[in-house]
Design a protein around this motif. Sequence first.
Motif, PDB file in Angstrom:
ATOM      1  N   SER A  74      22.104  43.427  51.862  1.00  0.00           N
ATOM      2  CA  SER A  74      22.827  42.471  51.024  1.00  0.00           C
ATOM      3  C   SER A  74      24.274  42.886  50.870  1.00  0.00           C
ATOM      4  O   SER A  74      25.189  42.072  50.952  1.00  0.00           O
ATOM      5  CB  SER A  74      22.153  42.377  49.653  1.00  0.00           C
ATOM      6  N   ASP A  75      24.527  44.191  50.668  1.00  0.00           N
ATOM      7  CA  ASP A  75      25.898  44.693  50.529  1.00  0.00           C
ATOM      8  C   ASP A  75      26.670  44.470  51.815  1.00  0.00           C
ATOM      9  O   ASP A  75      27.842  44.076  51.796  1.00  0.00           O
ATOM     10  CB  ASP A  75      25.872  46.178  50.183  1.00  0.00           C
ATOM     11  N   GLU A  76      26.021  44.737  52.964  1.00  0.00           N
ATOM     12  CA  GLU A  76      26.687  44.544  54.253  1.00  0.00           C
ATOM     13  C   GLU A  76      27.032  43.078  54.468  1.00  0.00           C
ATOM     14  O   GLU A  76      28.129  42.732  54.921  1.00  0.00           O
ATOM     15  CB  GLU A  76      25.769  45.052  55.373  1.00  0.00           C
ATOM     16  N   THR A  77      26.113  42.172  54.113  1.00  0.00           N
ATOM     17  CA  THR A  77      26.370  40.729  54.245  1.00  0.00           C
ATOM     18  C   THR A  77      27.529  40.309  53.367  1.00  0.00           C
ATOM     19  O   THR A  77      28.406  39.536  53.770  1.00  0.00           O
ATOM     20  CB  THR A  77      25.108  39.936  53.855  1.00  0.00           C
ATOM     21  N   GLN A  78      27.578  40.850  52.123  1.00  0.00           N
ATOM     22  CA  GLN A  78      28.652  40.505  51.189  1.00  0.00           C
ATOM     23  C   GLN A  78      29.992  40.984  51.718  1.00  0.00           C
ATOM     24  O   GLN A  78      31.001  40.285  51.637  1.00  0.00           O
ATOM     25  CB  GLN A  78      28.370  41.139  49.816  1.00  0.00           C
ATOM     26  N   ARG A  79      30.021  42.218  52.281  1.00  0.00           N
ATOM     27  CA  ARG A  79      31.273  42.737  52.831  1.00  0.00           C
ATOM     28  C   ARG A  79      31.743  41.882  54.002  1.00  0.00           C
ATOM     29  O   ARG A  79      32.942  41.581  54.129  1.00  0.00           O
ATOM     30  CB  ARG A  79      31.069  44.192  53.262  1.00  0.00           C
ATOM     31  N   ASN A  80      30.821  41.473  54.881  1.00  0.00           N
ATOM     32  CA  ASN A  80      31.196  40.627  56.021  1.00  0.00           C
ATOM     33  C   ASN A  80      31.736  39.283  55.537  1.00  0.00           C
ATOM     34  O   ASN A  80      32.701  38.742  56.078  1.00  0.00           O
ATOM     35  CB  ASN A  80      29.997  40.417  56.932  1.00  0.00           C
TER      36      ASN A  80
ATOM     37  N   ALA B  39      35.501  37.799  56.103  1.00  0.00           N
ATOM     38  CA  ALA B  39      35.706  36.498  56.754  1.00  0.00           C
ATOM     39  C   ALA B  39      36.536  35.576  55.866  1.00  0.00           C
ATOM     40  O   ALA B  39      37.414  34.847  56.341  1.00  0.00           O
ATOM     41  CB  ALA B  39      34.353  35.867  57.072  1.00  0.00           C
ATOM     42  N   SER B  40      36.278  35.611  54.546  1.00  0.00           N
ATOM     43  CA  SER B  40      37.031  34.767  53.606  1.00  0.00           C
ATOM     44  C   SER B  40      38.499  35.156  53.587  1.00  0.00           C
ATOM     45  O   SER B  40      39.395  34.303  53.572  1.00  0.00           O
ATOM     46  CB  SER B  40      36.436  34.891  52.207  1.00  0.00           C
ATOM     47  N   GLU B  41      38.772  36.488  53.576  1.00  0.00           N
ATOM     48  CA  GLU B  41      40.165  36.939  53.583  1.00  0.00           C
ATOM     49  C   GLU B  41      40.863  36.513  54.865  1.00  0.00           C
ATOM     50  O   GLU B  41      42.017  36.076  54.834  1.00  0.00           O
ATOM     51  CB  GLU B  41      40.189  38.458  53.446  1.00  0.00           C
TER      52      GLU B  41
ATOM     53  N   SER C 235      37.434  47.514  44.131  1.00  0.00           N
ATOM     54  CA  SER C 235      36.241  47.157  43.365  1.00  0.00           C
ATOM     55  C   SER C 235      34.984  47.278  44.226  1.00  0.00           C
ATOM     56  O   SER C 235      33.944  47.760  43.762  1.00  0.00           O
ATOM     57  CB  SER C 235      36.371  45.731  42.825  1.00  0.00           C
ATOM     58  N   ALA C 236      35.122  46.849  45.491  1.00  0.00           N
ATOM     59  CA  ALA C 236      33.976  46.949  46.404  1.00  0.00           C
ATOM     60  C   ALA C 236      33.616  48.405  46.674  1.00  0.00           C
ATOM     61  O   ALA C 236      32.436  48.774  46.697  1.00  0.00           O
ATOM     62  CB  ALA C 236      34.307  46.228  47.721  1.00  0.00           C
ATOM     63  N   ARG C 237      34.653  49.257  46.862  1.00  0.00           N
ATOM     64  CA  ARG C 237      34.380  50.683  47.086  1.00  0.00           C
ATOM     65  C   ARG C 237      33.727  51.313  45.862  1.00  0.00           C
ATOM     66  O   ARG C 237      32.811  52.128  45.974  1.00  0.00           O
ATOM     67  CB  ARG C 237      35.679  51.419  47.427  1.00  0.00           C
ATOM     68  N   SER C 238      34.244  50.933  44.678  1.00  0.00           N
ATOM     69  CA  SER C 238      33.667  51.472  43.440  1.00  0.00           C
ATOM     70  C   SER C 238      32.201  51.072  43.313  1.00  0.00           C
ATOM     71  O   SER C 238      31.356  51.881  42.939  1.00  0.00           O
ATOM     72  CB  SER C 238      34.462  50.970  42.231  1.00  0.00           C
TER      73      SER C 238
END
Length: 365
Positions: free
Chosen positions: A16-22, A26-28, A111-114
């Motif tokens: 789930s974390d990997e999907t969120q990061r991808n 993509a959004s950026e 925030s994502a790294r944290s």
Amino acid sequence: MAHGKDPPRQSEREKSDETQRNSDSASEHQADLNRDAERVEADKAKLQSRSDSDASRDLGRADVGRSGAKRQAEGDERLRVERQTSDQAIKGERLRTDAATEKGRSHHQASARSSAELLSQEQKSHQKTRATLTTREEFLAIVSHDLRNPLNNISLAAQNLLEDPKDIKELAASINRSAGEMLRLIEDLLDIERIAVGKLTLHIEQHDVSEIIKQSVEQLQGAAVSKEITLEAEPQDVSGYVVCDRSRVMQVLSNLIGNAIKFTPAKGKICVSCQRTGPEGEEVQISISDTGEGIAPEKIKTIFERFSQLHNQDRRGIGLGLYIAKMMIEEHPGRIWVESKLGEGSTFHFTLPLRSGAICDAKPQ
């Protein structure tokens, strides 16, 4: 012991974390593409407007006589200045927009790294908790088992006394040995707690090392004889007193000699000896050698660790004796180590500080 399906849940969380990061990446990227496209369109519109304005001005010049050339030049200059000001304003606005975008992106990435770090810490804490609970349950099971064995021996010997009290001396000796095993185990558990909270205390005095060894051997002579093992102390050539806590050193010797008895087969031999050591002979090295099965090289590195025998299939003891011995010897201060070869036996050594009788006239207390 049943545990929850933590690994699958952890795997799903990682996916789930990997999907969120991808998705975030993509959004950026899409936002950058949209912004660049809007800027291209704005630049095209501005250039078209300027082109139309230039064309209109050129037509005006054709209709104006030479007398209006000066006014036209002034108008051109004003137009140039306005365009330059407009370009600078647009450039500044774009820089501010880029800075704000980059700041927001950095904040989002931080925030994502944290969140990822918090997740990693949570997973490590969870794994540590599971390992602790597993160790505690295994430890309690082992302690229960090791207390039950001597207690069963005591119960059986007492029953034999009631039914057929002919061999009273032998049965009494068996009861005494089993009670001693239980008391040593309980004392080991108490010492582990004292070590854990930093309350292990030593009562340091001067004692005759030969007498300590002699008494320790005598106390375990019965256990050795019951297994048909020869246990002896070699003649000592050390004059003087060791500076130590007598009861703690005897506890260390009891653990080491007791282990040697456990791992030495019938008809084997155990020998306790000592000698001066150190650069100036300021220490006594006490050694306990046996003709047992020996220790595998990979085990020697961990044999003094707490619960080192916890996961062994062939387990005799709970893995506390050597750990406690190490802590106590190092507190004196001294050193403890082992030399062993499979099939040839083992020799445990430890050192204690020595005060020569010629230097110090104090008597053993």
